[in-house]
Design a protein around this motif. Structure first.
Motif, PDB file in Angstrom:
ATOM      1  N   LEU A 140       1.314  -4.796   1.042  1.00 52.03           N
ATOM      2  CA  LEU A 140       0.198  -5.088   0.136  1.00 52.03           C
ATOM      3  C   LEU A 140      -0.382  -3.803  -0.445  1.00 52.03           C
ATOM      4  N   MET A 141      -0.561  -2.810   0.415  1.00 46.37           N
ATOM      5  CA  MET A 141      -1.138  -1.547  -0.035  1.00 46.37           C
ATOM      6  C   MET A 141      -0.213  -0.854  -1.031  1.00 46.37           C
ATOM      7  N   ARG A 142       1.073  -0.828  -0.725  1.00 49.49           N
ATOM      8  CA  ARG A 142       2.016  -0.170  -1.638  1.00 49.49           C
ATOM      9  C   ARG A 142       2.108  -0.914  -2.959  1.00 49.49           C
ATOM     10  N   GLY A 143       2.022  -2.240  -2.884  1.00 49.45           N
ATOM     11  CA  GLY A 143       2.106  -3.029  -4.100  1.00 49.45           C
ATOM     12  C   GLY A 143       0.928  -2.821  -5.024  1.00 49.45           C
ATOM     13  N   SER A 144      -0.266  -2.618  -4.458  1.00 47.67           N
ATOM     14  CA  SER A 144      -1.478  -2.518  -5.280  1.00 47.67           C
ATOM     15  C   SER A 144      -1.961  -1.091  -5.510  1.00 47.67           C
ATOM     16  N   PHE A 145      -1.672  -0.186  -4.562  1.00 46.04           N
ATOM     17  CA  PHE A 145      -2.174   1.185  -4.688  1.00 46.04           C
ATOM     18  C   PHE A 145      -1.057   2.228  -4.758  1.00 46.04           C
TER      19      PHE A 145
END
Length: 362
Positions: A160-165
């Motif tokens: 999730l973090m890599r996808g959004s940030f």
């Protein structure tokens, strides 16, 4: 990406097979590895060749070959001799080095570099050489943040973090274990403290909207050199643990906000037990009734102010004084005296720390 020693070993082995001298030169015309010092005669020609459009060329009895890392020129291979056989040997050697580049690129990409940096697995010289190779600035302000969720092992926080940030090529999102996600954030604003706090809040809000429960975020101090990133990470780890003990009501905690809790966290348990025994004798703060504990906590919250504490507890001032007198008789500590209050407060924190550490013994 490849160390000079690996290149030297490679061409030494290939020379023993092919029986021709080899030399590897970087794009600046510096000799990286060679099987014969006489090959230094071709450095100027190698640098000229690096600027030519050709991928291979024969000049003055030497064969020159370009070796690329993706589309970027990385090395010039020089092989002594001429003829079709020498040309074929040169192509094979160039292919071997190219394969090494691919292998080492996969091994030492940015994610692995950051992981090894966080875990102190790199020598100082390697940190700066690899950072240069990966085009990572070494002298910008950064901070390490650790993200932990209630069900860390079962969640997809990293994805999730890599996808959004992860689209920001200035920040790095990785994980060194299955429990936490680490963000190494580059800071660009003048007020870096507010920038970190805002970033932590943004991450917290995002993960909450994604249904990730029990998120806790901790971060270390700001560092200005890439070699210091591991220190910020270690501070964030401590902040995460200390925050659970003494600031369990907060889901975002900074290392520089830990106060005396940071010192207590580093005390050995036997010393803590000795201290508590000296303060409370054979008793423990857990032995106090709920009314006494509530009175103590509220008294500390109001900075030892008797009037304000009695008002918030909805009791008469004399009732509060009676409770404090009763506590003084049982412990020998008068919370209205600053020195005794400090001792009592530290003792409560030590007990809290000991109870937290007991959970890891079973």
């Amino acid at each position: 990406m490849i160390s000079n020693q690996v290149l030297q070993t490679t061409i030494d082995g290939l020379r023993s097979i092919a029986r021709v001298d080899l030399c590897v030169v970087d794009v600046d015309g510096k000799m990286i590895a060679t099987t014969s010092e006489e090959m230094s005669n071709c450095l100027g020609a190698a640098q000229d060749f690096s600027r030519s459009p050709a991928d291979s060329q024969e000049v003055q009895g030497y064969q020159f070959f370009k070796i690329f890392d993706e589309a970027q020129l990385e090395y010039i291979l020089v092989i002594g001799g001429s003829g079709e056989d020498v040309y074929m040997i040169g192509k094979m050697v160039a292919f071997q080095i190219q394969s090494l580049l691919v292998a080492y690129k996969e091994r030492f990409d940015k994610d692995n570099f950051i992981k090894n940096l966080l875990l102190d697995n790199l020598l100082l010289v390697d940190i700066y050489s690899r950072a240069k190779k990966l085009h990572i600035p070494t002298d910008v302000s950064r901070v390490a943040l650790i993200i932990e969720s209630e069900n860390s092992r079962d969640s997809n926080v990293l994805e999730l973090m890599r996808g959004s940030f992860g689209s920001n090529n200035k920040d790095f999102i990785t994980a060194v274990d299955e429990n936490n996600v680490i963000v190494v954030k580059e800071l660009v604003e003048a007020d870096a403290g507010k920038e970190i706090e805002r970033a932590a809040r943004t991450i917290d809000d995002f993960l909450e909207k994604e249904g990730i429960a029990g998120v806790r975020i901790a971060y270390g101090t700001i560092v200005k050199e890439i070699k210091e990133v591991s220190r910020s990470y270690k501070e964030a780890k401590m902040a995460l643990d200390v925050g659970k003990i003494f600031f369990d009501e907060r889901n975002i905690i900074a290392y520089n906000e830990l106060g005396i809790g940071r010192l207590i966290y580093q005390l050995p348990i036997p010393l803590c037990k000795m201290f508590i025994k000296e303060i409370f004798g054979g008793k423990s703060p857990d032995d106090f009734d709920e009314e006494t504990l509530t009175t103590i906590n509220k008294f500390f919250e109001n900075s030892l102010n008797v009037s304000e504490t009695s008002r918030q507890l909805f009791i008469h001032r004399n009732t509060l004084v009676y409770r404090l007198d009763k506590l003084q008789k049982s412990t020998g500590l008068d919370l209205r005296v600053f020195e005794d209050a400090i001792t009592f407060k530290i003792a409560l924190m030590v007990v809290k720390y000991m109870k937290y550490m007991e959970t890891f013994e079973y």
